[in-house]
Design an enzyme around this catalytic site. Structure first.
Site, PDB file in Angstrom:
ATOM      1  N   SER A 219       0.845  -1.194   0.000  1.00 19.66           N
ATOM      2  CA  SER A 219       0.000   0.000   0.000  1.00 19.66           C
ATOM      3  C   SER A 219       0.878   1.241   0.000  1.00 19.66           C
ATOM      4  CB  SER A 219      -0.947  -0.028   1.213  1.00 19.66           C
ATOM      5  OG  SER A 219      -1.819   1.082   1.187  1.00 19.66           O
ATOM      6  N   HIS A 246      -2.795  -0.969  -3.124  1.00 17.49           N
ATOM      7  CA  HIS A 246      -3.915  -0.068  -2.849  1.00 17.49           C
ATOM      8  C   HIS A 246      -3.730   1.198  -3.681  1.00 17.49           C
ATOM      9  CE1 HIS A 246      -4.362  -1.979   1.422  1.00 17.49           C
ATOM     10  NE2 HIS A 246      -4.764  -2.778   0.459  1.00 17.49           N
ATOM     11  N   ASP A 342      -4.001  -5.010   6.122  1.00 17.17           N
ATOM     12  CA  ASP A 342      -4.429  -5.822   4.983  1.00 17.17           C
ATOM     13  C   ASP A 342      -3.295  -6.747   4.564  1.00 17.17           C
ATOM     14  OD1 ASP A 342      -5.961  -6.796   2.889  1.00 17.17           O
ATOM     15  OD2 ASP A 342      -5.301  -5.222   1.500  1.00 17.17           O
TER      16      ASP A 342
END
Length: 400
Positions: A219, A246, A342
């Site tokens: 991310s 992301h 995540d």
């Protein structure tokens, strides 16, 4: 002590808006505003902020050039604001390549569904990347405009104009110069720090495991991290690679095209029905979920609607979990820099099925959130510095 922030944007409305949001958090303090990149460079030297928020399109000097200039002499965590367009995506990726750490959409309605969430996310992002400052400033650099390195500034407030910068420069100028004093061995002993001898790098060894797929999730800081890893892989890389970053929907196609131009392997934005092929990396499209289905040797990708319930679109857990069901113990996976957790549960599924999980180490992460979640849960078998991950992959696959 509050995180000191310099806000840079040619729009007075946007500068005021960002400043109000950041100053509303007691952990943050806006210490200056700049209207273009040239002022940002000057004020970075003068104020020594902990974080800079930077627009890309500005007169006199654009944001990308300003990032390069700041990173040459006074490396500082920079958060870019970008438009969610294809051209905006390309410019943002250029800014990240120049040294910016993170980015957010310039329209707050594109950041989150409601204003409170958008405000909280902006505040959190600034606080998170501020933690990277101590790593970025370890190397001694030459000040941006020459002369002696300035002492930390005590100037505060929501604005500081060019005249104030010049006045501050005069106040902070050294009262005398040492340029004419002779350099002696004694003076060198007094000024040169003694550093311990560097430890020899760890020598990697292959585990002997067999693989059929590589999977990477990341991310914040991920675009640069992925570029550093993937550009070092050879064209004959023997397995397909699935990538989850992301990123907004309008950015992933531009990012995949950028990687494809830079890498020896092929890189594409994943499409529904893509068959996984060796030497090819598939980037999950923004706003969607990417799942692996089928069987090893004939696996394909399903691209599904992101769904309102999911916090991340794409989600590392979703892709990792589906890969675990198809490839069982044959996945070489890693979780790189990023905010949040995540990837932890998907990595747990991979590990429980016998696959290998690595995590990026804290010092080389922009944000040590996702890798930390995996490491603290005891899921990763190795924590690796970013600049050696590609080397570790090639050793593991007996390709070094």
């Amino acid at each position: 002590m509050a995180v000191k922030v310099l806000v840079v944007d040619d729009s007075s409305f946007f500068r005021r808006r960002v400043s109000e949001i950041l100053n509303a958090d007691p952990r943050l303090e806006v210490i200056g505003n700049a209207v273009n990149g040239k002022e940002a460079v000057e004020m970075t030297r003068q104020l020594q902020p902990d974080v800079i928020t930077m627009d890309i399109e500005m007169p006199v000097m654009d944001g990308i050039t300003a990032v390069r200039e700041i990173m040459k002499a006074a490396p500082t965590p920079i958060l870019m604001f970008s438009s969610l367009t294809h051209e905006g995506a390309k410019a943002t990726l250029d800014a990240l390549d120049a040294g910016a750490l993170d980015f957010l959409p310039k329209k707050f309605e594109d950041i989150a569904r409601n204003r409170d969430d958008a405000v909280a996310l902006l505040q959190k992002r600034v606080i998170e990347i501020a933690r990277k400052r101590m790593f970025m400033r370890r190397a001694v650099r030459t000040p941006l405009t020459g002369g002696a390195a300035p002492a930390p500034s005590s100037v505060s407030g929501a604005s500081l104009n060019r005249d104030a910068v010049r006045a501050g420069s005069q106040r902070m100028a050294p009262t005398h110069s040492h340029a004419s004093e002779p350099v002696t061995a004694n003076s060198l002993r007094q000024t040169t720090p003694v550093r311990p001898a560097a430890k020899p790098p760890v020598r990697f060894k292959a585990s002997g495991k067999k693989y059929q797929l590589m999977a990477i999730g990341t991310s914040t800081g991920g675009p640069v991290a992925l570029q550093k890893v993937l550009t070092k892989l050879p064209a004959n890389f023997p397995y397909p690679i699935v990538l989850v970053q992301h990123m907004p929907a309008t950015f992933t196609a531009a990012f995949a095209a950028r990687l494809n131009n830079l890498c020896k392997i092929g890189v594409k934005e994943a499409e529904d029905g893509d068959t996984l092929k060796p030497g090819m990396a598939y980037l999950a499209p923004g706003g969607m979920q990417m799942m692996v289905e089928g069987r090893p040797g004939a696996a394909r990708l399903r691209i599904l609607d992101g769904g309102d319930r999911m916090n991340y679109k794409p989600c590392v857990d979703v892709t990792f979990g589906s890969a675990a069901k198809v490839y069982h113990d044959k996945v070489l996976s890693m979780v790189l820099t990023g905010m949040g957790a995540d990837g932890r549960e998907g990595a747990r599924m991979l590990k429980n099925n016998g696959s290998t999980v690595w995590a990026q180490d804290e010092e080389s992460c922009v944000v040590y959130g996702m890798p930390q979640a995996v490491a603290k849960a005891g899921i990763s078998s190795e924590d690796l510095p970013l600049d050696r991950i590609a080397e570790r992959i090639l050793v593991e696959l007996n390709m070094a």
